[in-house]
Design a protein around this motif. Sequence first.
Motif, short mmCIF file in Angstrom:
data_model
loop_
_atom_site.label_atom_id
_atom_site.label_comp_id
_atom_site.label_asym_id
_atom_site.label_seq_id
_atom_site.Cartn_x
_atom_site.Cartn_y
_atom_site.Cartn_z
N ILE A 183 0.81 -1.22 0.00
CA ILE A 183 0.00 0.00 0.00
C ILE A 183 0.85 1.27 0.00
O ILE A 183 0.32 2.38 0.05
CB ILE A 183 -0.98 0.03 1.19
CG1 ILE A 183 -0.24 0.11 2.54
CG2 ILE A 183 -1.92 -1.18 1.15
CD1 ILE A 183 -1.17 0.22 3.74
N ALA A 184 2.17 1.12 -0.07
CA ALA A 184 3.07 2.27 -0.01
C ALA A 184 2.94 3.16 -1.25
O ALA A 184 2.45 2.74 -2.30
CB ALA A 184 4.51 1.80 0.16
N SER A 185 3.42 4.38 -1.11
CA SER A 185 3.37 5.36 -2.20
C SER A 185 4.34 4.97 -3.31
O SER A 185 5.54 4.84 -3.05
CB SER A 185 3.73 6.75 -1.67
OG SER A 185 2.83 7.16 -0.68
N PRO A 186 3.86 4.81 -4.54
CA PRO A 186 4.78 4.45 -5.62
C PRO A 186 5.83 5.51 -5.89
O PRO A 186 6.95 5.19 -6.32
CB PRO A 186 3.85 4.25 -6.82
CG PRO A 186 2.57 4.93 -6.46
CD PRO A 186 2.46 4.86 -4.97
N ALA A 187 5.51 6.77 -5.65
CA ALA A 187 6.49 7.84 -5.88
C ALA A 187 7.46 8.00 -4.72
O ALA A 187 8.49 8.65 -4.87
CB ALA A 187 5.78 9.16 -6.14
N TYR A 188 7.13 7.41 -3.57
CA TYR A 188 7.96 7.54 -2.37
C TYR A 188 8.09 6.18 -1.69
O TYR A 188 7.64 5.98 -0.55
CB TYR A 188 7.35 8.55 -1.39
CG TYR A 188 6.92 9.84 -2.05
CD1 TYR A 188 7.84 10.85 -2.31
CD2 TYR A 188 5.59 10.04 -2.44
CE1 TYR A 188 7.45 12.04 -2.92
CE2 TYR A 188 5.19 11.21 -3.06
CZ TYR A 188 6.12 12.21 -3.29
OH TYR A 188 5.72 13.38 -3.92
N PRO A 189 8.67 5.19 -2.36
CA PRO A 189 8.71 3.84 -1.79
C PRO A 189 9.56 3.79 -0.53
O PRO A 189 10.60 4.44 -0.44
CB PRO A 189 9.34 3.01 -2.92
CG PRO A 189 10.13 4.00 -3.72
CD PRO A 189 9.36 5.29 -3.66
#
Length: 295
Positions: A183-189
């Motif tokens: 569920i993490a942010s794809p732009a901020y892994p």
Amino acid sequence: MRVVANGIGIEVDDAGPPDGEPLLLVMGLAMQLVAWPDELLDALRRRGFRPIRFDNRDIGLSQWFDALGVPSVAWAALRYGLRLPVRAPYSLADMAADTVGVLDALGLPRVHLCGASMGGMIAQHVAAAHPGRVKSLTLMMTTSGARGLPPPAPAVRRALLQRPRADDPAGALALMQQLLTLIASPAYPPQPQALRQRIAASIERAYHPAGATRQLLAVIADGDRSPLLRRIAAPTLVLHGRDDPLVRVAAAHDLVSKIAQAEIDVIPGWGHDLPPALMPRLADAIARHAARAAG
């Protein structure tokens, strides 16, 4: 510190500054107060806030409800799918009463209120039932629970249904890392090692999977809050990630369509987490919204 709120013990972190504008932060499903990043708290303090966070009931260092038993998530999901009533050991309205009880215990008549995910659902109940206590409302990566909204991504839904054993903290760490990575942010892994350390610290602080299951039942049983939203009078900001795989961005637009005075800020590349790189932007959005509400 532990306070008595709504008749139960609730763990609260109120590190000031005492002259800051009170901002109560309500965390999501199965997450402890430490899930609110220090980077966000520091950013909010620099913008004049007094951020206050707490462990919801049945999680972290707040009072646990093990005497109520551990309900079956699969059975609850089946009943929900068949549009049958779902029984939960306690309700989101009960958790909202806990939240107001925290304000009472701290002697705070009105605050800015920010809820993330399940915390946003609780915040909806607070704002609807106690309008005089909420100066402004920020709903972060959350939903009305209306039927027909897009479901979580299939991999996320499968991960959510995996329940760790009470005697297996190591297994819980692995499951939690899998879910939070999905569920993490794809732009901020997230960095895998840093994420693992953060989860391990949370488990060491308190490990209570039964409480997480009871919280999940409260969410399922709460159903569609659309009628509740019409009673929210506080100026409302909806913050959501365009790339949230758990609570899809359609849920944010749904909230804005049902809450008077609501505004929306959809952030590209943001998933269902609180990445450090986004903390200044989120703090700025909350501060601007609070200032508009005061004006």
